[in-house]
Design an enzyme around this catalytic site. Structure first.
Site, PDB file in Angstrom:
ATOM      1  N   THR A  18       0.814  -1.233   0.000  1.00 14.36           N
ATOM      2  CA  THR A  18       0.000   0.000   0.000  1.00 14.36           C
ATOM      3  C   THR A  18       0.838   1.270   0.000  1.00 14.36           C
ATOM      4  OG1 THR A  18      -0.120  -0.158   2.392  1.00 14.36           O
ATOM      5  CG2 THR A  18      -1.972  -1.094   1.148  1.00 14.36           C
ATOM      6  N   CYS A  22       5.792  -0.602   3.010  1.00 17.72           N
ATOM      7  CA  CYS A  22       5.716  -2.011   2.609  1.00 17.72           C
ATOM      8  C   CYS A  22       6.942  -2.375   1.773  1.00 17.72           C
ATOM      9  CB  CYS A  22       4.447  -2.284   1.797  1.00 17.72           C
ATOM     10  SG  CYS A  22       2.938  -1.827   2.648  1.00 17.72           S
ATOM     11  N   CYS A 182      17.349   3.793 -46.142  1.00 21.12           N
ATOM     12  CA  CYS A 182      18.007   5.036 -45.702  1.00 21.12           C
ATOM     13  C   CYS A 182      17.883   5.157 -44.183  1.00 21.12           C
ATOM     14  CB  CYS A 182      17.358   6.251 -46.363  1.00 21.12           C
ATOM     15  SG  CYS A 182      15.636   6.414 -45.891  1.00 21.12           S
ATOM     16  N   CYS A 291      22.199  13.805 -37.221  1.00 21.32           N
ATOM     17  CA  CYS A 291      23.376  13.468 -38.038  1.00 21.32           C
ATOM     18  C   CYS A 291      24.445  12.817 -37.156  1.00 21.32           C
ATOM     19  CB  CYS A 291      23.953  14.722 -38.686  1.00 21.32           C
ATOM     20  SG  CYS A 291      22.800  15.559 -39.760  1.00 21.32           S
ATOM     21  N   ASP A 975     -21.786  38.757 -20.345  1.00 22.09           N
ATOM     22  CA  ASP A 975     -20.560  38.893 -19.554  1.00 22.09           C
ATOM     23  C   ASP A 975     -20.985  39.583 -18.254  1.00 22.09           C
ATOM     24  OD1 ASP A 975     -17.753  39.055 -19.005  1.00 22.09           O
ATOM     25  OD2 ASP A 975     -17.870  41.182 -19.449  1.00 22.09           O
ATOM     26  N   ASP A1236     -13.792  40.072 -24.224  1.00 17.77           N
ATOM     27  CA  ASP A1236     -15.023  39.504 -24.792  1.00 17.77           C
ATOM     28  C   ASP A1236     -14.998  39.507 -26.316  1.00 17.77           C
ATOM     29  OD1 ASP A1236     -16.055  39.393 -22.182  1.00 17.77           O
ATOM     30  OD2 ASP A1236     -16.773  41.446 -22.314  1.00 17.77           O
TER      31      ASP A1236
END
Length: 1431
Positions: A18, A22, A182, A291, A975, A1236
């Site tokens: 738990t 433990c 490639c 690269c 609003d 707004d």
């Protein structure tokens, strides 16, 4: 060596754990067992990996041991895996004989040592170790008398050498992979397989066409890996006998750097070479880390290569190889062959070495063949439980001494420790455990930094992929209550820069700039064009910025400057179209007026002749003679009358200059196989013009006596009406561009960049263009200045006006660590900020982008009329052609009909010509009468009148679309700040905290008003305004020694207030009478009146001597800082005000707390009525605000709104509107601030309050000039009336067409109903006139008055209790409903509300607050209600 010594590993699933305790218990107990070398328990994966001696333990005994501890242990795979062991040879360095027994016991006790063989004669010890647990250096540290014998070093494993790359519990697999062409193929396989659970590492070689995979067989099988490679599109075979892979130390280093899902430790293998040489290559053509990785991986897989180190910065590769088997030339070709033509390789130098041991190489110094440049990594550990700097120092002290730790920095403020360490010697998990062992809570976050862009709704996270993955980060954000998803294809945040470069003369200059820039770290791509003098550069803004790039170019001797971006929204500007249509209208009008005059004259004359013929029974010949004797009908040439010549001359310019645009548009429409209004207009005018011209030429050729009937009057009239409609439409559309121009003008154009030294002392300042500001720059912003970019304050205090962005009226206090937004205005203090978002990433740029997107995504205004004419046009053309063909057939079958009804029939011309001319005339009449002129006018004229009427009533409507759309609206979103509320702070209540005989209320008001009169803060202004109103005066006392502490309050001294009090003295008696009755009611109500302070004013007794008062006004912190105690009742009052969304300010006079002032944004008086009427119209009303849920709920309850979206960011307002639209609802948004404006633009109808910001007004479709919410109701009402009128107009327009077309086609000829061409023109004009007259009926519209509304709604209105209101917080619909009250609670609370409402009238006589008690807040929370009257 004794081969019997072997070590195995097994993984056991453990259920029932738990917590960390433990884990610790299992590790301690099992670790003590005989034969267990190491155990690692994982709470997350619920398993335990045990490394043990198979002679002393078995998987079964280990499983039983864990079971005996009370946990459920399950053995999924009982077959143990062999573990790699390493043999270390130690020699005695001391001259004395060492204590062998002591050495043996010490080493055998050490975790990770499996066996020790001692040879006293040869003074050596051979120690077998598990390298994932312990390494050779640690063994040497344990036994100082012994030293490492580097010449003889062996490796062994349980089964075969192929485990040389594997860790405990890991298996190495080699596969043949076919079909790779490639490095992109190798990257694809590595990327796909590397992500599989259980795959630890993968390396794919293109040259050998094979893949080497290290995996955990208990998590994934070899067959599954093979299948996954085949899914990607390659063929894979598992090799029976794995090929021995010779890896140098550097390869193991690199493999260690590969993100590993569970890193226990790492191993080194160093085969000894007989003849080692080192060669350094210069490599051109490398662009990035990919690269480097490609070259390293390709060379590492080759035989006889000891190590490879590739440097992108130095463009070099250092290769260590066996000189007897490989030549430098072979290596050079091998590098060039990696990517054909990409890399150019040249040998820089060669170092010979004939040593038997690699340790003598210049690259190796350490005994274990580790590269001399130490490989360091960085990890961030979250530390909880630190309380002071002593904790910081103790952590730094202990951890810095740990093996492998290079540096550690612990931040007390952030609760984080950043550790730089050597991954060969320690791991983040070890460091975390070490900190936990000191008594602190430590956790590995793996997140280095996070940047959140408010408007874009994006977060940029830098993280360690070994510790955390993007989906986990997204989940952490979701746990905070925000919606979050990983953007899979997010770009790397590449910056793009366009520069003008001056001073280049030839291709050599171009090459010089390109090569210099591409060498710079952080520049991915650079392209310079000599012809245009422009450079296009892509870069990483984390590493380099535009200023650095410009400096680099200038250091090469060229001039570089930014390509100036157009800071105006010209792409949305309709000026060109407005100009074009106005010109087309004026040209058409100029020529149309004479044509109309001629037409009316001819109509009058024809009518006059018709009546003469009717009255005097004249013959046809006499009529023709009278007709031709009229002035306009006189012939200049045979067949050419003055009338026809004038009409022709007036028609030509209109047809070809006025109608030029229609021809272009009609051509484009037909090219795309569509037919719009333009096609019909062009068709009607061109056929009318061409037909008229042809019959005129025929008449002249035939020298006709009777002048032919022409249609030269049709094109000018048509073009005038159409051009007028289009012009008006574009004027309305053009308004939208001004919104963006306004928005863009908010952006600062320049920034002051400062340079600081290590002690934050300013060294220099520089003014630069705002586009040159880089992420991380330090910018100075002076008082009154705009913030050029988004950033974080690093020094200074100030108040900042962010109303532009957030819409909230109150300025925000900013101090070190606060974030600031571009475009907001600094008010009173100088600030230094560090730029976090620049250029297109700033909040303001994101708003501009949102408004742009929302505006450009709207439907065109003429949609309905165009759609109608889309079907109408082909139909009319077919009817017209049918008319032509039918009359030609009828004419040849029965010529008498044509002879009877042809108005200008002349016996001198042939039958065939007569029939064709008559048929042509009928079909042209069909096209003329059906011309969609009235259809074109139906919408624009109604829109014109509707918008005009709206403007007279204080409602500005921009064009037809919002008018059409508003009647379909189903949801109205309001609003809060500045829309439902006033948007400016107002004093709600003044509470006196001392006895009235010590200091009167008026005296407090006089002192406070005088003190705040010097403040620039909006709260100060509100207090001063209130005090002046209450004291009924314009002048206040004198204030000296005024000081402001931002975010806290003010202190000052006040004098000369006695005159104010004397002036108010005569009112005192009257006030006392009123207050006495109030106190009696309160005494009968509650027992607490004795402890409360009194309102009753003291008699003004002091003489008028000038007394000085020391005044403190501010928040709790300010009072405490000045040594004043705040008792519980005052604190409770403040908390209650704050719960209701108010700001509570304390007042102290002469070091005594004597008043509490509550300030808030108040609801507009008409808001509740407006909401009620909208609901009665069948609309849903929603409140949306960025403010907190408490304030939002309080405001909603006052106005009767039941659905609230609180704590919504500006960008989320747009998302909310979209969400409602996706539910199939049409949305009207009512707002006033810049924050707004994106939502206003996105909504089906955006309605802006006129007192709001210009940008909101420009972004909206409807603007209310008056600050009156009832105009929202009126605008929707007007829209409904206008749309009704537009529909009536369409009926008028279509009636003329539906009745006129059959008549024009000659359907009713047998009953004598003939339509001559001029009648067709008249009918067309009549339809247009009737449409315009119908539209003018809108002029009669009257807006209902406040009284009418109130009368209508009086009996049905009622405020909502908060339990009826659903509040949704943030972007996710997590509704927070009020707790449901029990029946008894409700009865009690409602009864309290009604008692309070009875008292409110009496209290308001001298209530200290400016508004009534908030009865409805009684219904939420506890019953300790602090009434809105001072006690």
């Amino acid at each position: 060596m004794d081969l019997s010594v072997s070590v195995n590993s097994v993984t056991i699933s453990v259920e029932g754990m738990t917590c960390s305790s433990c884990v610790w218990t299992i590790e301690q107990q099992i670790g003590k067992l005989n034969g267990v070398h190491h155990i690692k328990v994982s709470l997350e994966e619920k398993n335990a990996t045990v490394i043990y001696d198979p002679k002393l333990q078995t998987p079964k005994t280990l499983q039983e041991a864990i079971d005996d501890m009370g946990f459920d242990a399950i053995l999924h795979n009982p077959k143990p895996l062999p573990v790699l062991t390493e043999t270390v040879f130690l020699t005695v360095t001391a001259s004395l004989v060492p204590p062998w027994d002591h050495i043996q016991s010490t080493l055998l006790k050490t975790k990770g040592v499996t066996d020790i063989k001692i040879s006293p004669q040869q003074r050596t010890a051979v120690v077998t170790i598990i390298p994932s647990i312990v390494n050779a250096n640690q063994i040497v540290e344990l036994v100082p008398d012994l030293s490492l014998d580097t010449g003889t070093l062996e490796k062994k494993s349980g089964t075969c050498e192929d485990y040389s790359m594997a860790q405990p519990g890991e298996v190495m697999l080699k596969m043949k992979v076919e079909g790779m062409t490639c490095h992109s193929c190798t990257s694809t396989i590595e990327g796909k397989i590397g992500k599989l659970q259980g795959v630890q590492r993968i390396k794919v070689s293109l040259d050998n066409q094979e893949a080497t995979v290290v995996y955990q067989p208990h998590l994934i099988t070899a067959e599954e890996i093979k299948k996954q490679i085949e899914v990607v599109g390659f063929t894979a075979f598992i090799k029976k006998q794995p090929k021995y892979l010779k890896l140098g130390a550097i390869d193991i280093e690199r493999l260690k750097n590969t993100p590993v899902k569970s890193s226990e430790g790492s191993q080194q293998k160093s085969p000894s070479y007989t003849s080692n040489s080192t060669v350094i290559f210069t490599i051109d053509g490398m662009h990035c880390k990919s690269c480097v990785s490609n070259i390293e991986s390709a060379l590492s897989t080759l035989q006889h290569i000891s190590s490879v180190v590739v440097s992108l910065e130095n463009k070099s590769a250092i290769v260590k190889y066996n000189a007897s088997l490989v030549t430098p030339e072979t290596l050079r070709k091998a590098i060039e062959a990696i990517s054909q033509g990409q890399y150019r390789v040249s040998s820089a130098s060669e170092i010979e070495s004939t040593s038997n041991s690699p340790s003598s190489s210049s690259l190796q110094k350490s005994p274990l063949n580790i590269v001399s440049q130490p490989l360091t990594q960085e990890t961030v550990i979250n530390i909880d439980g630190m309380t002071c700097n002593s904790c910081v120092q103790s952590i730094e002290g202990v951890i810095s001494k740990k093996a492998g730790v290079k540096s550690i920095q612990v931040s007390l403020a952030n609760g984080k420790g950043t550790v730089e360490y050597d991954p060969l010697l320690t791991s983040p998990e070890t460091l975390r455990e070490a900190i936990e062992n000191m008594g602190f809570d430590a956790s590995l976050s793996g997140i280095y930094s996070i940047l959140v862009a408010l408007m874009a709704g994006k977060a940029e996270v830098r993280y360690n992929p070994a510790l955390i993955q993007p989906p986990v980060i997204a989940e952490l954000i979701r746990e905070l209550g925000f919606g979050s998803t990983v953007i899979e294809n997010a770009d790397e945040g590449d910056g793009v820069l366009e520069l003008v470069v001056r001073g280049m003369t030839c291709a050599s200059c171009v090459h010089k700039i390109e090569s210099t820039l591409t060498k710079h770290r952080g520049i991915f791509y650079c392209s310079v064009a000599l012809a245009t003098n422009k450079a296009h550069i892509k870069y990483d803004p984390e590493i380099i910025g535009p200023r650095d790039i410009i400096h680099t170019i200038e250091s090469l001797g060229f001039e570089a400057s930014l390509v100036k971006k157009d800071r105006s929204a010209s792409h949305l500007d309709h000026k060109r179209e407005i100009r074009q249509w106005r010109r087309a209208f004026l040209v058409s009008l100029f020529f149309c007026i004479p044509v109309m005059g001629l037409m009316i004259y001819m109509m009058v004359m024809d009518h006059h002749l018709a009546s003469l013929q009717h009255n005097q029974n004249m013959s046809q010949e006499e009529m023709i003679n009278i007709h031709s004797s009229m002035f306009l009908e006189r012939q200049i040439l045979p067949g050419l009358s003055i009338m026809n010549l004038l009409s022709f001359l007036l028609c030509v310019p209109v047809q070809f200059f006025g109608g030029w645009h229609f021809y272009i548009q009609a051509y484009k429409a037909l090219k795309h196989k569509t037919a719009n209004m333009d096609v019909l207009i062009v068709l009607a005018t061109t056929i009318a013009f061409a037909y008229s011209l042809v019959i005129l030429l025929v008449a002249m050729y035939e020298r006709a006596k009777v002048n032919p009937v022409t249609f030269f009057d049709t094109p000018p009239m048509l073009f005038v009406f159409i051009a007028l409609g289009r012009w008006l439409e574009h004027v309305a559309k053009g308004k939208t561009s001004e919104a963006l121009a306004k928005l863009i003008s908010l952006q600062a154009t320049e920034a002051t960049i400062v340079t600081l030294d290590s002690d934050n002392i300013l060294l220099s300042e520089e003014q630069v263009d705002v586009e040159l500001v880089q992420r991380g720059d330090i910018i100075k912003v002076v008082p009154g200045g705009k913030f050029p970019v988004d950033g974080r304050v690093i020094e200074g205090h100030s108040m900042v006006d962010e109303s532009l962005i957030t819409g909230e009226a109150m300025p925000v206090a900013k101090k070190s660590g606060s974030t600031v937004i571009a475009g907001s205005i600094n008010q009173n203090g100088s600030l230094l900020i560090r730029a976090t978002h620049v250029g297109a990433d700033t909040t303001l740029s994101q708003i501009v982008k949102l408004v742009e997107e929302a505006q450009t995504s709207k439907a065109p205004i003429q949609q309905f009329a165009d759609k109608l004419s889309g079907y109408f046009v082909p139909f009319i053309v077919i009817v017209s052609i049918a008319t032509l063909l039918v009359w030609i057939i009828i004419g040849f079958l029965n010529f008498e009909i044509v002879e009877t009804y042809f108005p200008g029939y002349n016996r001198s011309i042939s039958r065939t010509e007569t029939i064709i001319r008559f048929a042509f005339q009928a079909s042209i009449t069909v096209l003329c009468i059906a011309c969609p002129c009235s259809l074109g006018l139906a919408t624009p004229t109604a829109v014109m009148v509707g918008t005009g009427v709206g403007a007279q009533n204080g409602i500005l409507i921009k064009g037809g679309e919002p008018l059409e759309m508003a009647h379909k609206v189903k949801v109205v979103v309001f609003d809060k700040t500045g829309t439902i509320t006033h948007g400016t702070p107002v004093v709600n209540q003044v509470k006196v905290l001392v006895e009235s005989n010590r200091i009167s209320r008026n005296k407090i008001l006089a002192i406070v008003g005088t003190a705040e009169s010097n403040s620039e803060h909006p709260l100060g202004a509100a207090i001063t305004k209130y005090c002046k109103q209450e004291l009924d005066t314009e002048t206040l006392g004198t204030c000296i020694d005024f000081q402001v502490v931002p975010g806290c309050g003010i202190n000052c001294k006040v004098t000369n207030i006695e005159a104010l009090l004397h002036k108010n003295n005569w009112k005192i008696e009257e006030n006392n009478i009123k207050n006495a009755s109030l106190v009696q009611i309160d005494e009968s109500n509650e027992q607490s009146s004795t402890s409360s302070s009194m309102i009753i004013d003291a008699q003004f007794s002091n003489a008028l001597n000038a007394q000085q008062y020391k005044v403190l006004i501010g928040n709790r912190e300010w009072m405490i800082r000045n040594g004043l105690a705040i008792n519980n009742s005052v604190n409770d009052s403040m908390t209650e005000h704050e719960r209701r969304g108010r700001t509570a300010v304390l007042v102290a006079v002469d070091d005594e707390l004597c008043g509490l002032i509550a300030i808030a944004d108040t609801v507009k008086p008409e808001a509740e009525l407006a909401v009620h009427i909208l609901k009665s119209m069948g609309l849903e009303v929603v409140l949306m605000t960025g403010d907190n849920s408490k304030t939002a709920r309080s405001i909603a309850s006052q106005v009767g709104i039941t659905k609230v979206f609180a704590e919504v960011l500006p960008s989320h307002k747009v998302a909310k509107v979209k969400q409602l639209q996706e539910e199939g609802k049409r949305v009207a948004m009512v707002g006033d601030g810049i924050n707004d404006s994106p939502a206003l633009a996105m909504a089906n109808v955006g309605i802006a309050i006129g007192t709001g910001t210009d940008v909101a007004i420009e972004a909206a479709d409807v603007v209310l000039i008056r600050n009156d919410l009832l105009d929202v109701v009126a605008s929707i009402d007007l829209s409904r009336k206008t749309v009704k009128r537009i529909r009536i107009n369409f009926v008028f327009a279509l009636i003329y067409n539906l009745i006129g077309i059959p008549i024009a086609a000659g359907v009713f000829m047998p009953i004598g109903l003939v339509l001559q061409p001029w009648m067709g023109s008249a009918a067309m004009a009549a339809s247009s006139v009737s449409v315009v007259l119908s539209s003018l009926f809108l002029k009669l519209y009257r807006k209902p008055t406040y009284e009418n509304y109130e009368l209508h709604a009086r009996n049905q209105m009622g405020q909502k209790s908060p339990s009826e209101i659903s509040v949704h917080v943030g972007i996710d619909d997590t509704s927070r409903n009020s707790p449901k009250l029990g029946l008894l609670d409700r009865i009690v609370n409602y009864s309290r509300a009604s008692i309070n409402s009875l008292l409110s009238d009496k209290r308001s006589l001298n209530s200290v607050g400016t508004s009534e008690p908030d009865k409805h807040s009684l219904l939420v929370g506890d019953c300790r209600e602090d009434d809105d009257s001072a006690l």
